[in-house]
Design a protein around this motif. Structure first.
Motif, mmCIF file in Angstrom:
data_model
loop_
_atom_site.group_PDB
_atom_site.id
_atom_site.type_symbol
_atom_site.label_atom_id
_atom_site.label_comp_id
_atom_site.label_asym_id
_atom_site.label_seq_id
_atom_site.Cartn_x
_atom_site.Cartn_y
_atom_site.Cartn_z
ATOM 1 N N UNK A 115 1.055 -1.201 -0.062
ATOM 2 C CA UNK A 115 -0.164 -0.198 0.019
ATOM 3 C C UNK A 115 0.925 1.396 0.123
ATOM 4 N N UNK A 116 2.080 1.008 0.474
ATOM 5 C CA UNK A 116 2.981 2.159 0.860
ATOM 6 C C UNK A 116 3.451 2.673 -0.610
ATOM 7 N N UNK A 117 3.793 1.331 -1.118
ATOM 8 C CA UNK A 117 4.527 1.643 -2.387
ATOM 9 C C UNK A 117 3.711 2.339 -3.687
ATOM 10 N N UNK A 126 -7.738 1.905 -7.493
ATOM 11 C CA UNK A 126 -8.011 0.635 -7.731
ATOM 12 C C UNK A 126 -7.190 -0.447 -6.975
ATOM 13 N N UNK A 127 -5.984 -0.229 -7.314
ATOM 14 C CA UNK A 127 -4.985 -1.149 -6.692
ATOM 15 C C UNK A 127 -4.802 -0.947 -5.062
ATOM 16 N N UNK A 128 -4.798 0.146 -4.627
ATOM 17 C CA UNK A 128 -4.898 0.495 -3.367
ATOM 18 C C UNK A 128 -6.065 -0.280 -2.542
ATOM 19 N N UNK A 129 -7.147 -0.151 -3.313
ATOM 20 C CA UNK A 129 -8.368 -0.750 -2.688
ATOM 21 C C UNK A 129 -8.251 -2.251 -2.684
ATOM 22 N N UNK A 130 -7.583 -2.985 -3.732
ATOM 23 C CA UNK A 130 -7.316 -4.335 -3.551
ATOM 24 C C UNK A 130 -6.504 -4.808 -2.215
ATOM 25 N N UNK A 131 -5.512 -4.035 -2.000
ATOM 26 C CA UNK A 131 -4.597 -4.426 -0.911
ATOM 27 C C UNK A 131 -5.527 -4.033 0.346
ATOM 28 N N UNK A 132 -6.133 -2.994 0.677
ATOM 29 C CA UNK A 132 -7.109 -2.690 1.578
ATOM 30 C C UNK A 132 -7.874 -3.807 1.912
ATOM 31 N N UNK A 133 -8.705 -4.459 0.907
ATOM 32 C CA UNK A 133 -9.528 -5.521 1.325
ATOM 33 C C UNK A 133 -8.683 -6.851 1.497
ATOM 34 N N UNK A 156 -18.801 -7.908 0.110
ATOM 35 C CA UNK A 156 -17.635 -7.375 -0.541
ATOM 36 C C UNK A 156 -17.735 -6.197 -1.781
ATOM 37 N N UNK A 157 -18.936 -6.539 -2.469
ATOM 38 C CA UNK A 157 -19.276 -5.838 -3.552
ATOM 39 C C UNK A 157 -19.299 -4.282 -2.849
ATOM 40 N N UNK A 158 -20.312 -4.291 -2.273
ATOM 41 C CA UNK A 158 -20.635 -2.893 -1.746
ATOM 42 C C UNK A 158 -19.497 -2.154 -1.275
ATOM 43 N N UNK A 159 -18.672 -2.861 -0.213
ATOM 44 C CA UNK A 159 -17.591 -2.401 0.515
ATOM 45 C C UNK A 159 -16.598 -1.934 -0.349
ATOM 46 N N UNK A 160 -16.194 -2.588 -1.330
ATOM 47 C CA UNK A 160 -15.221 -2.129 -2.425
ATOM 48 C C UNK A 160 -15.614 -0.819 -3.305
ATOM 49 N N UNK A 161 -17.076 -0.928 -3.417
ATOM 50 C CA UNK A 161 -17.407 0.641 -4.308
ATOM 51 C C UNK A 161 -17.286 1.542 -3.556
ATOM 52 N N UNK A 162 -17.703 1.412 -2.166
ATOM 53 C CA UNK A 162 -17.737 2.484 -1.109
ATOM 54 C C UNK A 162 -16.420 3.054 -0.904
ATOM 55 N N UNK A 165 -14.844 5.036 -3.757
ATOM 56 C CA UNK A 165 -15.512 6.252 -3.680
ATOM 57 C C UNK A 165 -14.851 7.218 -2.689
ATOM 58 N N UNK A 166 -14.775 6.728 -1.134
ATOM 59 C CA UNK A 166 -14.068 7.555 -0.346
ATOM 60 C C UNK A 166 -12.535 7.649 -0.603
ATOM 61 N N UNK A 167 -11.981 6.655 -1.303
ATOM 62 C CA UNK A 167 -10.391 6.870 -1.557
ATOM 63 C C UNK A 167 -10.387 8.197 -2.713
ATOM 64 N N UNK A 168 -11.227 8.426 -3.210
ATOM 65 C CA UNK A 168 -11.146 9.437 -4.257
ATOM 66 C C UNK A 168 -10.928 10.810 -3.613
ATOM 67 N N UNK A 169 -11.123 10.862 -2.407
ATOM 68 C CA UNK A 169 -11.232 12.068 -1.678
ATOM 69 C C UNK A 169 -9.719 12.394 -1.474
ATOM 70 N N UNK A 170 -9.114 13.565 -1.513
ATOM 71 C CA UNK A 170 -7.845 14.011 -1.260
ATOM 72 C C UNK A 170 -7.492 13.639 0.031
#
Length: 227
Positions: A115-117, A126-133, A156-162, A165-170
């Motif tokens: 995630x740090x990389x 998208x990549x960050x979210x995959x490691x997040x989950x 899982x589907x809803x969690x990833x979508x949400x 969305x939140x990760x798009x925030x600065x």
């Protein structure tokens, strides 16, 4: 050989995840079964499974449509996550000195490095979210409670979508990373006094962001713009 209903499920899930479906259209089971070359029975099984997992809404006698997220979806999703993950992190903290827990911590350390990389290079949501989950799934699976894992997978589907969305925030990606580190450090230290609060905070922050986003627009299709 993969059962026909599983093939149909994978096919429809892929189309949804790759944005091949429109939120304004009703999709026919008959037409899709012909495209797949299978009968309607296995396709119907796949459709009902996708509906249970929050991908679609079944329209009686017509077919199905993509499900549009609403406030109820957001609240229910985070309530389920909070209940499961706070319990699991508390149990892991209690077992912090065991070989099993230490093995988990090594796996989570590796995920945190990945995630740090991403933060330092591509900054890909998208990549960050995959490691997040991966991080959260390993915490859930640690207890080897099949019911926990099944419930978590169903959302899982809803969690990833949400999450996307939140990760798009600065700054949310960096904040998420720091929250993960706090959870991991707390579990490693066996800090049962604070792990519940720290884990819950990690659930509540993105929930509040998602609810705020949903309230920004009166357009009921707001979430579909991100999906």
């Amino acid at each position: 050989m993969t059962p026909l209903n599983e093939q149909a499920y994978n096919y429809l899930q892929k189309l949804i995840m790759e944005n091949h479906f429109s939120y304004q259209e009703v999709y026919s089971e008959t037409k899709l079964s012909k495209e797949l070359g299978i009968s309607r029975t296995p396709l119907r099984d796949a459709v009902h499974r996708l509906a249970q997992e929050g991908y679609i809404d079944i329209i009686p006698s017509k077919g199905f449509m993509l499900h549009q997220m609403n406030r109820k979806d957001v609240n229910e999703t985070f309530q389920v996550r909070s209940a499961l993950e706070t319990y699991c992190t508390v149990q892991i903290s209690k077992a912090s000195s065991t070989r099993k827990a230490k093995k988990l911590f090594k796996e989570l350390d590796w995920i945190m490095e990945c995630m740090n990389d991403i933060m330092e290079t591509t900054h890909s949501i998208k990549e960050f979210s995959e490691y997040d989950f991966q991080f959260h799934t390993k915490i859930i699976d640690y207890l080897e409670n099949e019911q926990f894992s099944n419930v978590f997978a169903m959302f899982m589907y809803r969690m990833k979508r949400l999450a996307e969305l939140s990760l798009a925030h600065k700054g949310r990606m960096e904040q998420t990373y720091e929250e993960h580190m706090a959870i991991l450090d707390c579990m490693k230290n066996g800090d049962t006094s604070h792990i519940y609060e720290i884990t819950l905070k990690h659930m509540e922050t993105p929930r509040d962001i998602n609810l705020e986003d949903l309230g920004i627009s009166e357009n009921p299709e707001y979430f579909s713009l991100f999906l």
